[in-house]
Enzyme design. Structure first.
Site, PDB file in Angstrom:
ATOM      1  N   ARG A  81       0.814  -1.217   0.000  1.00 24.23           N
ATOM      2  CA  ARG A  81       0.000   0.000   0.000  1.00 24.23           C
ATOM      3  C   ARG A  81       0.852   1.273   0.000  1.00 24.23           C
ATOM      4  NH1 ARG A  81      -5.471  -1.077   3.564  1.00 24.23           N
ATOM      5  NH2 ARG A  81      -6.169  -2.893   2.368  1.00 24.23           N
TER       6      ARG A  81
ATOM      7  N   ASP B  77     -14.458  10.076   9.716  1.00 18.77           N
ATOM      8  CA  ASP B  77     -13.499   9.045   9.342  1.00 18.77           C
ATOM      9  C   ASP B  77     -12.125   9.692   9.258  1.00 18.77           C
ATOM     10  OD1 ASP B  77     -13.948   6.029   8.097  1.00 18.77           O
ATOM     11  OD2 ASP B  77     -12.082   6.937   7.430  1.00 18.77           O
TER      12      ASP B  77
END
Length: 298
Positions: free
Chosen positions: A53, A163
């Site tokens: 990632r 978030d």
């Protein structure tokens, strides 16, 4: 150290994911940095995930070693923009409309009727989706609320959706989903609360303004201290995020959430999450549903 943000075509070819490897020391440094700034605890078996990632961020900056990326994060990121991009890359976002439907049934059958029938109720009813991802949970809350309390309006209902990932929050605010993503929405709700996409949105559904008006999307790192909210909530949904934290971080967040709930308010967790060591603050009232015993310091 000067970081180039634009890699040449030739140099970029040298940064193929398969060529990037992470040493023990690099992984340790990045794992500690991620834990410090997000609360996410990465075990050794997450090493390949971190490597793959973050490889995209190395390519973005034309870097060839994770140690260079660590120096960028710690020495050349004064505005914290790369920190945000790094967290966006490392977080996992998996959600669905009406995921874990027993929570929404409990809201519709227990919480909202009690609120409606309470002559001393405080308005608005305040709900917090604490790991909102791309917005499905928050819009599911909005639909459930409107169905249970059809005479209420946006002044009576406040849904905060937060978030840590700014990319998913942007998608959530747009309120645009594929038909596949909307497969768990009841047909009557689809007709009532969504528009059928046309033109460039062919094959998609779009949340109607009546739904979007109830939800405020904001970025929030649960590690932030203090949290910017000052008014307590009736319900907090913090589902399927605490599993990424270690036990000390979980306990700290449980206590802080108890402090953000009204007495008698509810905390809903993911099905694989449970409260340990905080029975003084919460009592179980259903599967992964807990009621706050009393106000505590946040």
């Amino acid at each position: 150290m000067v970081i180039s943000h634009t890699a040449s075509k030739n140099s970029r070819s040298l940064l193929d994911d398969s060529r990037l490897t992470i040493t023990d020391k690099e992984f340790r440094h990045l794992r500690e940095f991620i834990h410090m700034h997000s609360g996410i605890a990465l075990s050794d078996h997450k090493r390949a995930l971190v490597c793959s990632r973050l490889a995209r961020r190395l390519r973005h900056h034309n870097l060839q070693h994770y140690s260079e990326y660590y120096r960028l994060l710690t020495e050349n990121d004064p505005d914290g923009l790369e920190l945000v991009a790094m967290i966006n890359s490392i977080t996992t976002n998996k959600t669905d409309f009406f995921r874990e439907p027993h929570h929404f049934r409990f809201l519709a059958e227990e919480i909202f009727p009690a609120y409606r029938n309470n002559p001393k109720r405080e308005r608005p009813i305040r709900l917090w989706s604490a790991a909102a991802s791309t917005g499905e949970e928050a819009y599911s809350l909005a639909m459930t609320t409107l169905e249970a309390m059809p005479s209420f309006n946006e002044r009576d209902i406040c849904i905060l959706a937060t978030d840590i990932d700014t990319d998913v929050l942007s998608r959530a605010e747009n309120g645009v989903y594929t038909h596949e993503q909307g497969k768990h929405i009841p047909e009557a709700y689809l007709r009532r609360y969504f528009l059928k996409g046309q033109g460039s949105h062919e094959g998609e559904i779009l949340a109607k303004p009546v739904l979007k008006s109830l939800v405020r999307f904001r970025r929030l790192n649960l590690q932030d201290d203090p949290w910017p909210m000052h008014t307590p909530f009736d319900v907090i949904l913090c589902r399927n995020v605490l599993i990424y934290f270690d036990k000390p971080t979980q306990l700290k967040l449980f206590r802080r959430m108890a402090g953000m709930l009204k007495t008698g308010g509810y905390l809903m967790l993911g099905h694989s999450e449970a409260i340990y060591g905080l029975v003084d603050y919460f009592k179980p009232v259903g599967h992964s549903i807990y009621q706050c015993r009393g106000k505590v310091a946040s």
